[in-house]
Design a protein around this motif. Structure first.
Motif, mmCIF file in Angstrom:
data_model
loop_
_atom_site.group_PDB
_atom_site.id
_atom_site.type_symbol
_atom_site.label_atom_id
_atom_site.label_comp_id
_atom_site.label_asym_id
_atom_site.label_seq_id
_atom_site.Cartn_x
_atom_site.Cartn_y
_atom_site.Cartn_z
ATOM 1 N N VAL A 3 -10.180 16.815 0.498
ATOM 2 C CA VAL A 3 -9.578 16.500 -1.009
ATOM 3 C C VAL A 3 -10.432 15.611 -1.819
ATOM 4 O O VAL A 3 -10.044 15.653 -3.369
ATOM 5 N N LYS A 4 -11.426 15.069 -1.410
ATOM 6 C CA LYS A 4 -12.319 14.117 -2.272
ATOM 7 C C LYS A 4 -13.071 14.764 -3.303
ATOM 8 O O LYS A 4 -13.225 16.025 -3.231
ATOM 9 N N GLY A 5 -12.832 14.479 -4.419
ATOM 10 C CA GLY A 5 -13.158 14.843 -5.766
ATOM 11 C C GLY A 5 -12.299 16.120 -6.514
ATOM 12 O O GLY A 5 -12.415 16.485 -7.514
ATOM 13 N N ARG A 6 -11.280 16.559 -5.685
ATOM 14 C CA ARG A 6 -10.338 17.321 -6.296
ATOM 15 C C ARG A 6 -8.829 16.447 -6.495
ATOM 16 O O ARG A 6 -8.229 16.861 -7.313
ATOM 17 N N PHE A 7 -8.545 15.481 -5.647
ATOM 18 C CA PHE A 7 -7.160 15.013 -5.742
ATOM 19 C C PHE A 7 -7.467 13.602 -6.245
ATOM 20 O O PHE A 7 -8.484 12.651 -5.749
ATOM 21 N N THR A 8 -6.327 12.963 -7.055
ATOM 22 C CA THR A 8 -6.472 11.705 -7.267
ATOM 23 C C THR A 8 -5.258 10.778 -7.139
ATOM 24 O O THR A 8 -4.169 11.346 -7.609
ATOM 25 N N ILE A 9 -5.375 9.808 -6.524
ATOM 26 C CA ILE A 9 -4.270 9.251 -6.123
ATOM 27 C C ILE A 9 -3.937 7.845 -7.262
ATOM 28 O O ILE A 9 -5.186 7.267 -7.651
ATOM 29 N N SER A 10 -2.964 7.429 -7.708
ATOM 30 C CA SER A 10 -2.617 6.375 -8.724
ATOM 31 C C SER A 10 -1.294 5.971 -8.670
ATOM 32 O O SER A 10 -0.276 6.495 -7.957
ATOM 33 N N THR A 27 0.862 -1.305 0.071
ATOM 34 C CA THR A 27 0.021 0.006 -0.048
ATOM 35 C C THR A 27 1.026 1.198 -0.117
ATOM 36 O O THR A 27 1.916 1.263 0.605
ATOM 37 N N MET A 28 0.377 2.199 -0.633
ATOM 38 C CA MET A 28 1.278 3.622 -0.762
ATOM 39 C C MET A 28 0.118 4.731 -0.174
ATOM 40 O O MET A 28 -1.128 4.616 -0.440
ATOM 41 N N LYS A 29 0.799 5.625 0.408
ATOM 42 C CA LYS A 29 0.038 6.732 0.941
ATOM 43 C C LYS A 29 0.358 8.162 0.634
ATOM 44 O O LYS A 29 1.708 8.240 0.364
ATOM 45 N N TRP A 30 -0.206 9.119 0.485
ATOM 46 C CA TRP A 30 0.258 10.609 0.768
ATOM 47 C C TRP A 30 -0.300 11.116 1.866
ATOM 48 O O TRP A 30 -1.260 10.816 2.467
ATOM 49 N N VAL A 42 -3.655 12.219 3.577
ATOM 50 C CA VAL A 42 -4.343 12.733 2.703
ATOM 51 C C VAL A 42 -4.895 11.546 1.683
ATOM 52 O O VAL A 42 -6.191 11.769 1.414
ATOM 53 N N SER A 43 -4.253 10.570 1.331
ATOM 54 C CA SER A 43 -4.916 9.371 0.382
ATOM 55 C C SER A 43 -3.920 8.296 0.546
ATOM 56 O O SER A 43 -2.968 8.285 0.699
ATOM 57 N N SER A 44 -4.668 6.864 0.196
ATOM 58 C CA SER A 44 -4.177 5.746 0.303
ATOM 59 C C SER A 44 -4.719 5.089 -1.026
ATOM 60 O O SER A 44 -5.755 5.129 -1.610
ATOM 61 N N ILE A 45 -3.627 4.265 -1.553
ATOM 62 C CA ILE A 45 -4.032 3.283 -2.545
ATOM 63 C C ILE A 45 -3.534 1.983 -2.270
ATOM 64 O O ILE A 45 -2.232 1.615 -1.814
ATOM 65 N N ASN A 46 -4.276 0.639 -2.443
ATOM 66 C CA ASN A 46 -3.798 -0.421 -2.179
ATOM 67 C C ASN A 46 -2.674 -0.974 -3.215
ATOM 68 O O ASN A 46 -2.315 -0.354 -4.238
ATOM 69 N N SER A 47 -2.200 -2.107 -3.097
ATOM 70 C CA SER A 47 -1.141 -2.567 -4.023
ATOM 71 C C SER A 47 -1.179 -2.781 -5.290
ATOM 72 O O SER A 47 -0.483 -2.319 -6.152
ATOM 73 N N ASP A 48 -2.553 -3.062 -5.762
ATOM 74 C CA ASP A 48 -2.856 -3.239 -7.286
ATOM 75 C C ASP A 48 -3.566 -1.810 -7.807
ATOM 76 O O ASP A 48 -3.702 -2.162 -9.127
ATOM 77 N N GLY A 49 -3.975 -0.793 -7.023
ATOM 78 C CA GLY A 49 -4.316 0.207 -7.401
ATOM 79 C C GLY A 49 -5.928 0.030 -7.463
ATOM 80 O O GLY A 49 -6.636 1.074 -7.968
ATOM 81 N N GLY A 50 -6.301 -0.929 -7.170
ATOM 82 C CA GLY A 50 -7.899 -1.211 -7.153
ATOM 83 C C GLY A 50 -8.841 -0.589 -6.266
ATOM 84 O O GLY A 50 -9.900 -0.213 -6.341
ATOM 85 N N SER A 51 -8.107 -0.248 -5.072
ATOM 86 C CA SER A 51 -8.810 0.648 -4.171
ATOM 87 C C SER A 51 -8.090 1.797 -3.519
ATOM 88 O O SER A 51 -6.960 1.826 -3.441
ATOM 89 N N TYR A 93 -3.501 -1.068 4.568
ATOM 90 C CA TYR A 93 -4.490 -0.192 3.774
ATOM 91 C C TYR A 93 -5.273 0.651 4.749
ATOM 92 O O TYR A 93 -6.315 -0.217 5.375
ATOM 93 N N SER A 94 -5.231 1.756 5.122
ATOM 94 C CA SER A 94 -5.954 2.485 6.070
ATOM 95 C C SER A 94 -6.090 3.901 5.624
ATOM 96 O O SER A 94 -5.362 4.429 4.824
ATOM 97 N N ARG A 95 -7.172 4.821 6.588
ATOM 98 C CA ARG A 95 -7.155 6.032 6.401
ATOM 99 C C ARG A 95 -6.398 6.751 7.426
ATOM 100 O O ARG A 95 -7.102 7.767 7.959
ATOM 101 N N SER A 96 -5.410 6.368 7.546
ATOM 102 C CA SER A 96 -4.438 7.005 8.528
ATOM 103 C C SER A 96 -2.935 6.605 8.081
ATOM 104 O O SER A 96 -2.436 5.846 7.178
ATOM 105 N N TRP A 97 -1.924 7.178 9.049
ATOM 106 C CA TRP A 97 -0.596 6.998 8.561
ATOM 107 C C TRP A 97 -0.031 6.296 10.017
ATOM 108 O O TRP A 97 -0.577 6.551 11.265
ATOM 109 N N SER A 98 1.138 5.570 9.987
ATOM 110 C CA SER A 98 1.629 5.057 11.197
ATOM 111 C C SER A 98 3.307 5.338 11.342
ATOM 112 O O SER A 98 3.705 5.506 10.360
ATOM 113 N N ALA A 99 3.841 5.742 12.392
ATOM 114 C CA ALA A 99 5.161 5.819 12.757
ATOM 115 C C ALA A 99 5.989 4.614 12.153
ATOM 116 O O ALA A 99 6.973 4.808 11.755
#
Length: 122
Positions: free
Chosen positions: A64-71, A33-36, A48-57, A102-108
């Motif tokens: 930022v929803k509707g203005r930013f797109t993660i890919s 998973t990758m995040k911003w 800000v945003s997360s995307i799972n390993s294959d980009g499907g989620s 894959y979550s709506r947060s970040w971790s140390a």
């Protein structure tokens, strides 16, 4: 050695657009998973945003929803953040994170790049 190198930041007027990139190396990019996240002046890190390993989620911070797109492009080991309709409050240093969850947060425990500055100003 894990490396995340962000680029694409800059100065933009309100309503403008920028696309951030994060070049990854030193690990198997396609399985993570990758995040911003971002850090505004004088404030803490904000997810800000997360995307799972294959980009499907994907998932986004409400503001930022509707203005930013993660890919992501797993063939190029690169993460992106397309930012449209930028607002003054989007001004921050933006970081990409390598994450195991894959979550709506970040971790140390997430690995973070050096960041790229985005300044929205008229």
């Amino acid at each position: 050695e894990v490396r995340l190198v962000e680029s694409g930041g800059g100065l933009v007027q309100p309503g403008g657009s920028l696309t951030l990139s994060c070049a990854a190396s030193g690990f198997t990019f396609r399985i993570y998973t990758m995040k911003w996240v971002r850090q505004a002046p004088g404030k803490g890190l904000e997810w800000v945003s997360s995307i799972n390993s294959d980009g499907g989620s994907t998932t986004y911070l409400d503001s930022v929803k509707g203005r930013f797109t993660i890919s992501r492009d797993n063939a190029k080991n690169t993460l992106y953040l397309q930012m449209n309709s930028l607002r003054l409050e989007d001004t921050a240093v933006y970081y990409c994170l390598k994450s195991s969850i894959y979550s709506r947060s970040w971790s140390a425990n997430d690995y973070r790049g050096q960041g790229t500055q985005v300044t929205v100003s008229s």
